[in-house]
Design an enzyme around this catalytic site. Sequence first.
Site, PDB file in Angstrom:
ATOM      1  CE  LYS A 117      10.714  16.497 -28.936  1.00  0.00           C
ATOM      2  NZ  LYS A 117       9.992  15.526 -28.086  1.00  0.00           N
ATOM      3  CD  GLU A 165       4.851  13.669 -24.865  1.00  0.00           C
ATOM      4  OE1 GLU A 165       4.032  14.089 -25.706  1.00  0.00           O
ATOM      5  OE2 GLU A 165       5.964  13.198 -25.167  1.00  0.00           O
ATOM      6  CD  GLU A 219       9.475  11.030 -19.327  1.00  0.00           C
ATOM      7  OE1 GLU A 219       9.694  12.254 -19.400  1.00  0.00           O
ATOM      8  OE2 GLU A 219       9.510  10.277 -20.306  1.00  0.00           O
ATOM      9  CG  ASP A 241      14.998  12.341 -21.746  1.00  0.00           C
ATOM     10  OD1 ASP A 241      14.628  13.401 -21.237  1.00  0.00           O
ATOM     11  OD2 ASP A 241      14.313  11.683 -22.552  1.00  0.00           O
ATOM     12  CD  GLU A 300      12.108  12.311 -27.942  1.00  0.00           C
ATOM     13  OE1 GLU A 300      11.140  12.998 -27.585  1.00  0.00           O
ATOM     14  OE2 GLU A 300      12.734  11.549 -27.178  1.00  0.00           O
ATOM     15  CG  HIS A 314      17.322   5.679 -21.379  1.00  0.00           C
ATOM     16  ND1 HIS A 314      16.545   4.749 -22.032  1.00  0.00           N
ATOM     17  CD2 HIS A 314      16.946   6.878 -21.879  1.00  0.00           C
ATOM     18  CE1 HIS A 314      15.755   5.362 -22.897  1.00  0.00           C
ATOM     19  NE2 HIS A 314      15.964   6.667 -22.811  1.00  0.00           N
TER      20      HIS A 314
HETATM   21  C1  BDP Z   1      11.334  12.642 -23.076  1.00  0.00           C
HETATM   22  C2  BDP Z   1       9.894  12.283 -22.907  1.00  0.00           C
HETATM   23  C3  BDP Z   1       9.079  12.687 -24.110  1.00  0.00           C
HETATM   24  C4  BDP Z   1       9.311  14.160 -24.405  1.00  0.00           C
HETATM   25  C5  BDP Z   1      10.788  14.413 -24.574  1.00  0.00           C
HETATM   26  C6  BDP Z   1      11.105  15.878 -24.752  1.00  0.00           C
HETATM   27  O1  BDP Z   1       9.783  10.900 -22.703  1.00  0.00           O
HETATM   28  O2  BDP Z   1       7.738  12.422 -23.833  1.00  0.00           O
HETATM   29  O3  BDP Z   1       8.611  14.547 -25.548  1.00  0.00           O
HETATM   30  O4  BDP Z   1      11.471  13.991 -23.416  1.00  0.00           O
HETATM   31  O5  BDP Z   1      11.645  16.458 -23.825  1.00  0.00           O
HETATM   32  O6  BDP Z   1      11.989  12.455 -21.845  1.00  0.00           O
HETATM   33  O7  BDP Z   1      10.869  16.429 -25.799  1.00  0.00           O
END
Ligand code: BDP
Length: 716
Positions: free
Chosen positions: A303, A183, A409, A381, A307, A537
């Site tokens: 985590k 990822e 990223e 983020d 999300e 973003h």
């Molecule tokens: C975001 C990413 C995602 C991650 C998330 C995280 O796009 O892929 O899972 O952070 O930190 O920025 O959990």
Amino acid sequence: MPFIIKKTIAVFLFTCVAHVVKAEDGYELWMRYVKVSDNNLLLSYKKSISSPAVLGNSATIQAAKNELEKGLSGLLNRSYTLSSTIANNTSFIAGTAVSSTFISANIPKEELAKTGSDGFIIKTQAGKIIITANSDIGVLYGIFHFLRLLQTQQNIGQLNITSVPKLKHRILNHWDNLNRTVERGYAGASIWNWHKLPGFIDKRYIDYARANASIGINGAVLNNVNSNAAILTDAYLQKVKALADIMRVYGIRVYLSARFSAPIETGGLTTADPLNEAVQQWWKQKARQIYSIIPDFGGFLVKANSEGQPGPQDYKRTHADGANMLADAVAPYNGIVIWRAFVYAAENPVDRHKQAYDDFVPLDGKFRSNVMVQVKNGAIDFMPREPFHPIFGAMPKTALMMEFQITQEYTGQSTSLVYLGPLYKEVLNSDTYSKGKGSTVARVIDGSTDNHTLTGMAGVSNIGSDINWCGHPFAQANWYAFGRLCWNHDLDSDAIADEWIRMTFSNKRNVVQKVKEMMLGSRETMVSYMNPLGLHHIMGTGHHYGPAPWVKELQRPEWNPVYYHKADSTGIGFNRTVSGSNAIAQYSSAVQTQWNDVNTCDEKLLLWFHHVPWNHKMKNGQTLWNELCNQYYDGAEKVKQLQQTWSSVKQEIDTEQFNVVAQLLKIQQEEAKWWRNACLLYFQTFSKQPIPATFEQPDKTLEYYQGLQFPFAPGN
Ligand code: BDP
């Protein structure tokens, strides 16, 4: 064949071989150990290091010996066999104080006591160079440091170095999946070949461990935070053990991302409620099993309720309830739980910037003593530029761990030369004012503001199966800088870049100066052509590759770029002051005053905190719209300068490395133009103002940019 002809052929062949210089593919990272180019230094090094001895016989000491042998043989261009005993002519001795009476007689106990479990001393004493520490791993760190002195061509005449890490846990987070996809990985597949483990040990695992140890990294979370419960099953734990066995030698503990619902998925329970006794027992049993296989297992990273990941809130419990349950399971084995504060919820209409703080700050003081709360550097983020996360300084009773993103990223992925040292330093140096002036983020995480001993920093890894590990040759510098800052956050990014360039490319003054200039400006350049003036973003959906500020139809409001820039006919930017979302109230009042007035706010963060009229007058007298154009054009222009500077050092850089970077810079140049044109054309639909005529006008339409699709972009 007559003798003379034979001899001529032999001489010819020898000359050819001698001239074949191995092209460099970047695999060696900053541990190339090429011959010291300065002859005087080379001579003095050879003189200072005779009959080197490394004392002890643990696996770690053996690794230290191997490294020193490899390093000295390359750097000093002479083969070295290290001894385990001190001879009459020995002038270089490494080992713990208990390994030698010579060391204990020459290094005062009090000095050594200050170095703790990981630090080291390098000292010239009684005509000899002594490297010592309280532990074998400290000796290994000392040897890596010593090799760095030679690699960067420092004077080693009279050494007197004491080095102690400022943070206890210095950890890479791999977002690697069990099927080897990564990822947000831009450097090939996962380096963990789960399928062939534990039987097959890839040489890379050892080189990975060496590289980490060379910069003091002492932990690795092997799997993605969006985790698969299978990693906790018997078969996978054997694979994890195989990796742990290698890493242990280099002082690295392995950790796993634990899926909160694992008791249901792999344990056959019907709930994962942290207050349910069967669930608690399941985790206790799991911890017992893991520690019986891997006695120095680091612990769990989680985590939760973020999300779509499961977590304690699914059972109306708090993050503290969830973290504490796991903490109790690993506590008997000295394990820790690293609980992420990266949480936000679609159902919550509050500004995403505020949500993690709202969830976590009320829990301050409620976490067990072996829990660390891992906080991203900013509240949104890992953006190219963010103000520091307001949780830093707001949870004095909790051990807070920094989370940086090393993988790029949001900072150009693997096609962009962006040195992240300045980004890390900007955050670390930010003053939270939590305990008055000087309560910097660095001092919050190193425990000094609130008296914590459980301290740490995590970096989301940028490592993959690419031959050069990180995809972009310069991305290696971000791994390097992260490690060096974990060890010592006082180092500045200039000094770190300097070391890295010398070890990676060359010690030549011209190269060091030019390449450093490229690196130090590269983050600001990227900010200018992607996210100037506090924009954030506004990237493409899903893969996050390229610009897409126009996106507004995604299911969750806070996934849409329009949520963040709020451009309309009156202006642009997110009002986070008291008249808006009031996220600014989460910072201490001294910090608020830096940002809450549109006329005095640091312009680098202007649109982060304010919705600003298009004709607002900037500090340089320009209107906001014109300044936005200036920034975008300036950023794209600076990528051209990066290309030119790189060309100017062509003769001094390995051809293969040179070409890789040159090609990538060309792509970066195109991407910078793309960001610039797409964003300005889109924002222009609101500002209704022209891009100043002095600038080269976009050669494509907004519709063209909006139509671009990248279904197979990596890392998604
Ligand atoms: C975001 C990413 C995602 C991650 C998330 C995280 O796009 O892929 O899972 O952070 O930190 O920025 O959990």
